[in-house]
Design an enzyme around this catalytic site. Structure first.
Site, PDB file in Angstrom:
ATOM      1  CG  HIS A  54      -1.937  -1.070   1.189  1.00  0.00           C
ATOM      2  ND1 HIS A  54      -2.922  -1.267   2.278  1.00  0.00           N
ATOM      3  CD2 HIS A  54      -2.182  -2.198   0.425  1.00  0.00           C
ATOM      4  CE1 HIS A  54      -3.386  -2.343   1.817  1.00  0.00           C
ATOM      5  NE2 HIS A  54      -3.201  -2.806   0.676  1.00  0.00           N
ATOM      6  CE1 TYR A  89      -8.112  -9.084  -0.130  1.00  0.00           C
ATOM      7  CE2 TYR A  89      -6.869  -7.828   1.419  1.00  0.00           C
ATOM      8  CZ  TYR A  89      -7.325  -7.926   0.257  1.00  0.00           C
ATOM      9  OH  TYR A  89      -7.022  -7.013  -0.765  1.00  0.00           O
TER      10      TYR A  89
END
Length: 367
Positions: free
Chosen positions: A147, A260
């Site tokens: 990220h 997730y």
């Protein structure tokens, strides 16, 4: 700890002018032609006013192509932290490059045992970069390899906008004392514009233009000069956002999608004071480079948004006149894990495929 390097020499070449494939699209059949091959993990392409172009490779190499069959790996890059999603990332050629010779690029900068997104300015001189200066860097760095965000855009106002991911530290995207999960805005020397929204606010980083982003890996100006970004969600919830001064885009308080693990993210999809995306994808397409089409070769697509998909191997076309809905998926063997999409000066669409190590040119058949 990430691997550090300056510049590696890789075998790259301009491709022979042969059509790789033809794709049927809403604008008619298009020819997809390789421009350069042997590009290992390409990240960004930018056009030079002399007809050449630059390509960055995440592993730490910036290539200069002269458009006539020649290419060189530029020396002079700073030390780069290569690991996870980090490395050499975006490159941007400003509007006055022909006069100044300057370029801007982003990379994962080593910071102790970690790394942070950094923005550098340099002067392009034949086969090397000179006067390389880091004008902004995310501090402190962190050890997570994900990220980094890292698209850089020259705004219509002349300031430089850089997208920054949350670096895997979700709460930091809501913390104005940190620049994780934000779009930052600086002048070309790295100074802070006086009209940035949080200038003078105690505890806030003055470079922040907008915040609450997860991992914006695409950024571009529309025809009016307005900045937009696309950003990765978690399991679902990739977003297209119109970036406005001082706006909070919600991550990780609101999101379309789930962690997730399958758990719910934050408090749902809406909250007071937090902006809604113009469009979202669920399931995720992992959007990366993007461009608003402005050119003569595809009049049917004028003003539309083109977004590369890293997961489902296509270029998405979104129509602002239809509420920024995805109206077409441009797909073929060449669109395998599309990292960047750009509109060339002649109106052709160029894109980088990570899976084929190739830069392609897409144009109407026979053009």
């Amino acid at each position: 700890m990430p691997h550090l390097l300056k510049a590696a020499i890789l075998a790259v070449s301009l491709a022979a002018p042969a059509i790789a494939e033809q794709i049927d699209t809403s604008a008619g059949p298009v020819d997809v032609t390789p421009v350069a091959t042997g590009l290992v993990e390409p990240w960004s392409v930018a056009f030079l006013p002399d007809g050449g172009f630059l390509v960055t490779l995440r592993g730490g190499q910036m290539l200069r192509f002269d458009g006539a069959g020649g290419s060189v790996s530029l020396s002079g890059l700073p030390e780069i932290a290569v690991g996870g999603q980090g490395g050499l990332l975006d490159v941007m050629v400003p509007r006055d490059h022909a006069e100044t010779g300057e370029i801007f690029f982003t990379f994962a900068m080593p910071q102790g045992r970690g790394a942070g997104t950094a923005l550098a300015r340099a002067r392009l001189a034949d086969a090397r970069l000179e006067d390389v200066t880091v004008i902004w860097a995310l501090e402190p760095g962190s050890s997570g390899g994900r990220h980094f965000g890292s698209r850089v855009v020259e705004g219509a106002d002349g300031y430089i906008y850089v997208t920054v991911g949350d670096r895997g530290d979700r709460p930091s995207a809501q913390d104005l004392s940190r620049e994780n999960g934000s779009v930052i805005r600086v002048a070309r020397d790295g100074s802070v514009p006086a009209d940035n929204p949080f200038v003078g606010q105690e505890g806030a980083q003055p470079e922040i233009w907008s915040y609450g982003h997860r991992n914006p890996q695409g950024a571009a100006l529309d025809q009016s000069g307005q900045l937009w970004v696309v950003e990765h969600g978690a399991r679902g919830g990739d977003e297209v956002n119109e970036v406005r001064r001082g706006v909070n885009y919600g991550w990780p308080v609101i999101a379309y999608g789930r962690h997730y693990s399958g758990l719910r993210i934050g408090q749902g999809t809406e909250a007071p004071g937090m902006a809604q995306p113009a469009h979202y994808w669920d399931p995720s397409i992992a959007p990366s480079g993007m461009a608003f089409y402005q050119g003569d070769l595809f009049p049917e697509w004028q003003g539309d948004l083109l977004v590369g998909a890293l997961v489902f191997d296509y270029i998405a076309r979104l129509d602002p006149d239809q509420g920024m809905e995805e109206v077409e998926q441009i797909a073929g063997p060449a669109t395998a894990r599309v990292r960047d999409v750009r509109v060339a000066p002649d109106g052709a669409i160029w894109f980088l495929s990570v899976n084929t190590d190739t830069l392609y040119r897409m144009a109407p058949a026979g053009r």
